[in-house]
Design a protein around this motif. Structure first.
Motif, PDB file in Angstrom:
ATOM      1  N   PHE A 311       0.847  -1.211   0.000  1.00 46.24           N
ATOM      2  CA  PHE A 311       0.000   0.000   0.000  1.00 46.24           C
ATOM      3  C   PHE A 311       0.879   1.256   0.000  1.00 46.24           C
ATOM      4  N   ILE A 312       1.945   1.222   0.823  1.00 46.41           N
ATOM      5  CA  ILE A 312       2.821   2.407   0.896  1.00 46.41           C
ATOM      6  C   ILE A 312       3.417   2.690  -0.486  1.00 46.41           C
ATOM      7  N   ALA A 313       3.960   1.622  -1.104  1.00 46.36           N
ATOM      8  CA  ALA A 313       4.625   1.818  -2.398  1.00 46.36           C
ATOM      9  C   ALA A 313       3.626   2.288  -3.457  1.00 46.36           C
ATOM     10  N   ASP A 314       2.449   1.639  -3.508  1.00 48.63           N
ATOM     11  CA  ASP A 314       1.464   2.002  -4.544  1.00 48.63           C
ATOM     12  C   ASP A 314       1.002   3.452  -4.362  1.00 48.63           C
ATOM     13  N   SER A 315       0.777   3.848  -3.118  1.00 45.28           N
ATOM     14  CA  SER A 315       0.293   5.220  -2.894  1.00 45.28           C
ATOM     15  C   SER A 315       1.395   6.235  -3.180  1.00 45.28           C
ATOM     16  N   TYR A 316       2.620   5.892  -2.804  1.00 47.23           N
ATOM     17  CA  TYR A 316       3.748   6.782  -3.108  1.00 47.23           C
ATOM     18  C   TYR A 316       3.810   7.038  -4.624  1.00 47.23           C
ATOM     19  N   MET A 317       3.720   5.945  -5.391  1.00 52.27           N
ATOM     20  CA  MET A 317       3.828   6.084  -6.857  1.00 52.27           C
ATOM     21  C   MET A 317       2.632   6.853  -7.424  1.00 52.27           C
ATOM     22  N   ASP A 318       1.459   6.610  -6.871  1.00 56.40           N
ATOM     23  CA  ASP A 318       0.270   7.350  -7.341  1.00 56.40           C
ATOM     24  C   ASP A 318       0.438   8.847  -7.103  1.00 56.40           C
ATOM     25  N   TYR A 354      -6.150   9.745  -6.678  1.00 59.12           N
ATOM     26  CA  TYR A 354      -6.659  10.229  -5.378  1.00 59.12           C
ATOM     27  C   TYR A 354      -7.610   9.183  -4.783  1.00 59.12           C
ATOM     28  N   HIS A 355      -8.490   8.680  -5.623  1.00 60.55           N
ATOM     29  CA  HIS A 355      -9.447   7.655  -5.205  1.00 60.55           C
ATOM     30  C   HIS A 355      -8.703   6.427  -4.643  1.00 60.55           C
ATOM     31  N   ARG A 356      -7.671   5.981  -5.351  1.00 60.81           N
ATOM     32  CA  ARG A 356      -6.927   4.784  -4.918  1.00 60.81           C
ATOM     33  C   ARG A 356      -6.182   5.036  -3.603  1.00 60.81           C
ATOM     34  N   VAL A 357      -5.557   6.227  -3.513  1.00 61.72           N
ATOM     35  CA  VAL A 357      -4.763   6.548  -2.317  1.00 61.72           C
ATOM     36  C   VAL A 357      -5.660   6.592  -1.070  1.00 61.72           C
ATOM     37  N   VAL A 358      -6.824   7.236  -1.209  1.00 57.55           N
ATOM     38  CA  VAL A 358      -7.729   7.330  -0.056  1.00 57.55           C
ATOM     39  C   VAL A 358      -8.305   5.957   0.255  1.00 57.55           C
ATOM     40  N   ASP A 359      -8.602   5.192  -0.771  1.00 62.17           N
ATOM     41  CA  ASP A 359      -9.156   3.849  -0.571  1.00 62.17           C
ATOM     42  C   ASP A 359      -8.192   2.997   0.273  1.00 62.17           C
ATOM     43  N   ARG A 360      -6.908   3.073  -0.035  1.00 60.27           N
ATOM     44  CA  ARG A 360      -5.921   2.283   0.744  1.00 60.27           C
ATOM     45  C   ARG A 360      -5.857   2.775   2.186  1.00 60.27           C
ATOM     46  N   ALA A 361      -5.883   4.103   2.359  1.00 66.40           N
ATOM     47  CA  ALA A 361      -5.805   4.643   3.726  1.00 66.40           C
ATOM     48  C   ALA A 361      -7.015   4.183   4.533  1.00 66.40           C
ATOM     49  N   ILE A 362      -8.196   4.180   3.895  1.00 64.98           N
ATOM     50  CA  ILE A 362      -9.410   3.720   4.586  1.00 64.98           C
ATOM     51  C   ILE A 362      -9.244   2.254   4.988  1.00 64.98           C
ATOM     52  N   GLN A 363      -8.722   1.437   4.075  1.00 60.88           N
ATOM     53  CA  GLN A 363      -8.549   0.003   4.353  1.00 60.88           C
ATOM     54  C   GLN A 363      -7.646  -0.205   5.573  1.00 60.88           C
ATOM     55  N   VAL A 364      -6.578   0.591   5.634  1.00 58.18           N
ATOM     56  CA  VAL A 364      -5.618   0.457   6.738  1.00 58.18           C
ATOM     57  C   VAL A 364      -6.287   0.815   8.076  1.00 58.18           C
ATOM     58  N   TYR A 365      -7.158   1.782   8.072  1.00 56.56           N
ATOM     59  CA  TYR A 365      -7.810   2.207   9.317  1.00 56.56           C
ATOM     60  C   TYR A 365      -8.965   1.293   9.718  1.00 56.56           C
ATOM     61  N   GLY A 366      -9.396   0.393   8.834  1.00 50.60           N
ATOM     62  CA  GLY A 366     -10.533  -0.455   9.168  1.00 50.60           C
ATOM     63  C   GLY A 366     -11.776   0.402   9.385  1.00 50.60           C
ATOM     64  N   ALA A 367     -12.568   0.061  10.397  1.00 50.81           N
ATOM     65  CA  ALA A 367     -13.844   0.763  10.614  1.00 50.81           C
ATOM     66  C   ALA A 367     -13.642   2.262  10.802  1.00 50.81           C
ATOM     67  N   ALA A 368     -12.547   2.634  11.480  1.00 48.08           N
ATOM     68  CA  ALA A 368     -12.304   4.065  11.714  1.00 48.08           C
ATOM     69  C   ALA A 368     -12.201   4.821  10.388  1.00 48.08           C
ATOM     70  N   GLY A 369     -11.749   4.120   9.348  1.00 49.58           N
ATOM     71  CA  GLY A 369     -11.555   4.760   8.044  1.00 49.58           C
ATOM     72  C   GLY A 369     -12.836   5.295   7.443  1.00 49.58           C
ATOM     73  N   VAL A 370     -13.949   4.586   7.697  1.00 52.47           N
ATOM     74  CA  VAL A 370     -15.212   5.070   7.123  1.00 52.47           C
ATOM     75  C   VAL A 370     -15.997   5.915   8.125  1.00 52.47           C
ATOM     76  N   SER A 371     -15.430   6.119   9.317  1.00 48.26           N
ATOM     77  CA  SER A 371     -16.132   6.910  10.341  1.00 48.26           C
ATOM     78  C   SER A 371     -15.972   8.405  10.069  1.00 48.26           C
ATOM     79  N   GLY A 372     -16.767   9.184  10.807  1.00 42.27           N
ATOM     80  CA  GLY A 372     -16.641  10.635  10.671  1.00 42.27           C
ATOM     81  C   GLY A 372     -15.519  11.201  11.524  1.00 42.27           C
TER      82      GLY A 372
END
Ligand code: FAD
Length: 418
Positions: A311-318, A354-372
């Motif tokens: 995830f780190i590498a893919d987001s860095y490249m994006d 942007y969509h991919r980078v945020v999607d990965r960050a959400i995945q890493v945070y689990g439930a907190a990622g989709v929270s407010g």
């Protein structure tokens, strides 16, 4: 986590100073106060007056600091109260500003007012500047941009049917619009109108005119705020039913509406993409922070897992590719070279990255990622929306292919070095 902004060796001192001064306010005054400034908006119906007052006071304080630092209204020339930045300076400032969603409003840049201000600067008469631009800049008025229609393809503005006809000294407007952002708060709208028949002589591009319509004009009916992402919104559906405005409310010459829309979008797309880069930067920092602190099975940190390292590498490249593509496009625009293929490329590539980078960050945070509790969920919605607004992906891909094929058909190949 604060945004890490250092001087960029290839940029001149002035831009670096602007970026550092912007980052200082973002880091010291905005990031630590995001909750107090905007947290209550998620449940605004239940927010107490005390909370709202505190947010208002804080906003005024930060805006004062921004003005004192001479960072107010980067999109406007000095004679209209802005910083008078060059195109590149503005682009480089935006990525810093967008690190905190909402920060730009504290620097005097609020869509759709900012786009309307730029159109008014370029196409407005001195009277229109006095009557509409000045109050927009002083924030004593609000505005909307009313182009898209529910029954016609917004991705092909030439299909729009809202009609304006001259009757003596007045334009009479009839049409049906929707997704006019800021529709409820607006004191006036800039309305894209057809002012010549589709089969009249001349190019399709010269048959539209933008006309200023005050909100209180009889015949202007706001039907509703169209719900977006499951929530109520101020992206309004509006009927214009025999709306009469003076002829002098038209912007520029009759028939320049399409060109004015292009002006709004061309440079605007670079600014939007630099905003997306700033948002990706934030999502990346948030993701790394979580990877370094969250322990999983057996007490190991997430950062030790190869899926997560991917995830780190893919987001860095994006982020790097999105940023460099945008800067390259901006440099081409600045140099006077034909930037159309590059503008379409960034318009497709950057929101997707942007969509991919945020999607990965959400995945890493689990439930907190989709929270407010974090800005990630609203970033995700913003990134998805960007793939539709200002021209959907497919339309820009068609343009890229057309431009490329045109060159090859003319016996030339593509020069990626220029
Ligand atoms: C949150 C938000 C805010 C907005 N704010 C404003 C605003 O303030 N003012 C305003 O005027 N508008 C606004 N819009 C509208 C926006 O500009 C339009 O949604 C956009 O231009 C696309 O037009 P459309 O929705 O009519 O989609 P359509 O033109 O109907 O296109 C729908 C889909 O069809 C496909 N498609 C279209 N053309 C082609 C083609 N040639 N080949 C292949 N596929 C194609 C694409 O996948 C596209 O997404 C906003 C939209 C959103 C979501």
């Amino acid at each position: 986590m604060a945004m890490n902004v250092k001087p960029v060796p290839t940029l001149d001192d002035e831009v670096n100073e602007i970026r550092l001064a912007t980052a200082e306010i973002v880091n010291a005054d905005i990031l630590p106060n995001e909750d107090r400034l905007w947290g209550w908006l998620a449940d605004s119906a239940n927010a107490t007056n005390e909370v709202k007052e505190e947010a208002k006071e804080l906003r005024t304080q930060i805006q004062g600091k921004v003005k004192k630092a001479k960072l107010w209204a980067p999109h406007l020339p000095p004679e209209f109260g802005g910083m008078g930045l060059s195109f590149m300076q503005h682009a480089y400032m935006n990525e810093v500003l967008a690190y905190s969603a909402g920060a730009s409003s504290l620097f005097g840049v609020v869509a759709p007012n900012s786009g309307n201000q730029k159109i008014l600067v370029k196409y407005g008469t001195p009277d229109q500047h006095e009557k509409w631009l000045k109050p927009l800049t002083d924030a004593t008025m609000q505005s909307g941009f009313s182009m898209t229609e529910p029954h016609n393809a917004g991705s092909d503005p030439r299909s729009l049917t809202t009609r304006a006809e001259l009757d003596g000294d007045e334009w009479v407007i009839n049409g049906h619009k929707w997704f006019t952002s800021n529709g409820y708060a607006a004191d006036f709208y800039i309305v894209m109108c057809r002012t010549a028949d589709p089969d009249a002589p001349g190019s399709d591009n010269d048959k539209m005119t933008q006309i200023i319509v005050p909100r209180k004009t009889p015949g202007l009916n706001i039907v509703r705020g169209v719900p977006v992402w499951g929530r109520s919104s101020s992206h309004c559906e509006i009927i214009y039913d025999n709306v009469r405005v003076p002829k002098e409310n038209q912007l520029g010459r009759t028939g320049t509406g399409h060109q004015a829309a292009q002006d709004r979008l061309g440079a605007g797309r670079v600014y939007h993409c630099m905003n997306s880069v700033g948002s990706m930067w934030r999502a990346f920092d948030l993701m790394i922070d979580r990877l370094m602190t969250r322990e999983v099975h057996g007490g190991e940190k997430l950062e030790s897992k190869q899926f997560m390292q991917g995830f780190i590498a893919d987001s860095y490249m994006d982020i790097q590719s999105a940023r460099l593509m945008t800067i390259h496009c901006a440099e081409k625009m600045e140099s006077g070279a034909d930037p159309r293929t590059d503008i379409s490329s960034i318009k497709v590539f950057v929101p997707q990255a942007y969509h991919r980078v945020v999607d990965r960050a959400i995945q890493v945070y689990g439930a907190a990622g989709v929270s407010g509790d974090l800005p990630l969920a609203s970033m995700y919605q913003g990134a998805r929306t960007l793939r539709i607004a200002d021209g959907p992906d497919e339309v820009h891909k068609i343009l890229i292919a057309k431009n490329v094929l045109r060159r090859y058909h003319a016996g030339e190949s593509w020069d990626f070095g220029n």
